[in-house]
Write a protein that holds these residues in place. Structure first.
Motif, mmCIF file in Angstrom:
data_model
loop_
_atom_site.group_PDB
_atom_site.id
_atom_site.type_symbol
_atom_site.label_atom_id
_atom_site.label_comp_id
_atom_site.label_asym_id
_atom_site.label_seq_id
_atom_site.Cartn_x
_atom_site.Cartn_y
_atom_site.Cartn_z
ATOM 1 N N UNK A 1 0.829 -1.205 0.000
ATOM 2 C CA UNK A 1 0.000 0.000 0.000
ATOM 3 C C UNK A 1 0.864 1.256 0.000
ATOM 4 N N UNK A 2 1.949 1.220 0.771
ATOM 5 C CA UNK A 2 2.870 2.360 0.804
ATOM 6 C C UNK A 2 3.458 2.588 -0.582
ATOM 7 N N UNK A 3 3.961 1.528 -1.213
ATOM 8 C CA UNK A 3 4.603 1.685 -2.515
ATOM 9 C C UNK A 3 3.611 2.134 -3.585
ATOM 10 N N UNK A 4 2.407 1.616 -3.539
ATOM 11 C CA UNK A 4 1.383 2.034 -4.507
ATOM 12 C C UNK A 4 1.051 3.511 -4.338
ATOM 13 N N UNK A 5 0.914 3.942 -3.100
ATOM 14 C CA UNK A 5 0.608 5.352 -2.821
ATOM 15 C C UNK A 5 1.735 6.258 -3.320
ATOM 16 N N UNK A 6 2.972 5.859 -3.096
ATOM 17 C CA UNK A 6 4.118 6.652 -3.550
ATOM 18 C C UNK A 6 4.138 6.730 -5.072
#
Length: 553
Positions: free
Chosen positions: A111-116
């Motif tokens: 989720x963090x990587x997708x948001x970034x």
């Protein structure tokens, strides 16, 4: 998205380290881990990361939201918030900063990587057309230039600006304007020409980086084809709509060492294309660039000239033919440039009009001339009428009549000693407004003159409808009047018409005895021009007044 630089702002060191390890494993670079809002701002200024991960609840005087707001406004760096919880007030503050993402802790790595990834994409793409924006363009252009550095071909960098897009927005609406921008973006993206990069910049401007070319004319051919593609009809709400574009082209390596310089020079060439009427391309040249630099420098000097008292009012005598005496003077502005010396009004007056400075400059001339005329009267010199030109920009100001009245009160000049000169083109732009203003001025006792008569609309009907006191024959009709039968006939007709309406006639630009004799024979009332005196600075004009000179006609 690899090689992107990320700043982590998180006051819990364990969480910060975990995030850092995860991002490094995905190919990101970490510019640093900081623990306060103050440190976040300092690190953003120093390292300029591509994205900031910001904890909302930081300790210290500056919390995460305040720090994020400053980083966004000062450095245009996207921010993704991290938080364990948030009340409604905090969420309102977060939304007000227009974040590029928001993650609630604890969170999964994916989720963090997708948001970034989404945040970085949003930051580097135009939200209307989804084309790369200026940020991504710089990055892509830099990589392209590095790749082509050792090759002999040239890389053309193009700025394309749609002509008259504001007219579409104002007449058809911004929705249609946005449709046009998207349609142009689609055409450029699908263009079969040799295009490497298409990006949208501000408003209706696009950047295009072409594939390398061997000759300058290869780029010219592509540019012409792109203009033709843009100019094809669009069907909007069942009707055809046409737009054209202006293009500027710079060529690497000759026109710039890096992407920023190439884009800047392409902009310069594009402005040159716009000035030539649009729907064409222009290549960058150092000569044109120097002209723009000189013009910019001159505009800056002009903006400061009024504050630095570099302007001066000169006075051109107006002589009554019947008596041979000076009965008036036209107030004319001159610019004493600290380095260039005297700048021609033909050069700086159009520039002042274009920049919107002609109104305050004209008001200054009016006040200065009124004050000086009153001072001469106080000294005991013969009564004098001063004529002041009113520009279109001044006339457009709603408070012009009030300002004229105020200046007369402040300078204590009797209104009968003021003449306001207006061109016929200005008058006919809004005849109703002109009539209203003239009535007020006439009631005050101000004299009103038509300036440069015959050079604008050449209508013979409006002088009957408006309360004029004087009519000035333009110098173009006076020139060679003794030999030019057409000018002679026009001048005689103007004098007779004006006299039939009880208007005084003033001839400007009288240069020789033959012109003077013609005007005397045909009953012109007043004259001015270099045959008698050029416009004089205050002190020299004062000497002329004190001499009480009388011309014999």
């Amino acid at each position: 998205m690899s090689n992107k630089k990320i700043l982590i702002v998180e006051d819990e060191s364990i969480i910060a380290e975990d995030i850092s390890d995860s991002l490094i494993s995905r190919g990101y670079s970490i510019t640093g881990i900081v623990y306060s809002g103050e440190e976040a701002i300092e690190s953003a200024a120093e390292f300029r990361p591509d994205l900031v991960l910001m904890d909302v609840n930081l300790q210290g005087e500056i919390d995460g939201i305040t720090a994020a707001e400053e980083i966004r406004s000062r450095f245009q760096i996207p921010v993704v918030y991290l938080t364990a919880y948030a009340d409604e007030n905090t969420l309102r503050r977060v939304n007000a900063t227009k974040p590029f993402g928001y993650i609630v802790k604890p969170f999964e790595e994916k989720n963090l990587h997708t948001t970034i990834q989404i945040a970085l994409h949003r930051h580097q793409h135009d939200c209307l057309t989804n084309l790369p924006n200026r940020s991504l363009l710089r990055e892509q252009l830099s990589l392209l230039l590095d790749k082509q550095k050792e090759l002999p071909e040239m890389i053309p960098v193009v700025i394309l600006s749609l002509d008259r897009i504001n007219r579409i927005n104002s007449t058809l609406g911004h929705d249609i304007g946005d449709y046009v921008l998207c349609k142009v973006a689609e055409r450029l993206s699908n263009c079969t020409e040799k295009i490497n990069i298409v990006a949208r910049l501000e408003s209706a401007e696009f950047a295009i980086v072409l594939e390398p070319v061997a000759e300058k004319q290869d780029a010219a051919k592509i540019a012409r084809n792109i203009l033709d593609i843009v100019a094809q009809a669009m069907i909007v709400k069942g009707s055809e709509l046409y737009v054209t574009a202006s293009m500027g082209i710079s060529l690497s390596p000759g026109d710039g060492n890096d992407g920023e310089e190439l884009l800047k020079n392409a902009y310069t060439a594009m402005y040159n294309s716009q000035e030539k009427g649009g729907n064409k391309y222009q290549f960058y040249t150092a000569k044109v660039a120097n002209n723009y630099i000189n013009k910019f420098t001159q505009e800056t000097c002009l903006r400061n000239a009024l504050k630095r008292s570099e302007f001066e009012v000169y006075y051109e005598p107006q002589i009554e033919i019947k008596t041979g005496k000076i009965i008036g003077a036209e107030a004319l502005v001159r610019w004493n440039h600290p380095k260039r010396g005297r700048v021609s009004p033909a050069e700086f007056i159009p520039m002042a009009e274009e920049m919107g400075l002609i109104a305050p400059l004209g008001e200054w001339v009016l006040e200065t001339a009124c004050r000086q005329t009153k001072a001469w009267q106080t000294e005991g010199l013969p009564p004098l009428r001063v004529a002041v030109n009113v520009s279109a920009r001044q006339f457009d100001r709603k408070n012009l009549t009030e300002r004229v009245s105020q200046i007369l009160r402040e300078t204590h000049l009797d209104p009968k000693f003021l003449e306001l000169e207006l061109t016929e083109g200005l008058i006919l732009q809004d005849e109703a407004a002109a009539s209203q203003a003239f009535t007020v001025w006439r009631d005050m006792g101000i004299r009103i003159a038509i300036d440069d008569f015959g050079t604008g609309y050449s209508s013979l009907s409006y002088p009957k409808r408006l309360p004029f006191d004087a009519l000035k024959i333009d110098k173009s009709f006076i020139r060679d009047i003794a030999d030019d039968r057409q000018n002679a006939a026009i001048t005689i007709a103007i004098i007779q018409m004006a006299h039939s309406m009880n208007m005084t006639v003033i001839a400007e630009g009288v240069e020789n005895q033959r012109e003077l004799s013609f005007l005397c024979v045909h009953d012109c009332d007043e004259i001015q021009g270099h045959f008698f005196s050029q416009a004089l600075p205050k002190a020299e004009f004062e000497v002329l007044l004190k001499s009480d000179k009388c011309w014999n006609f």
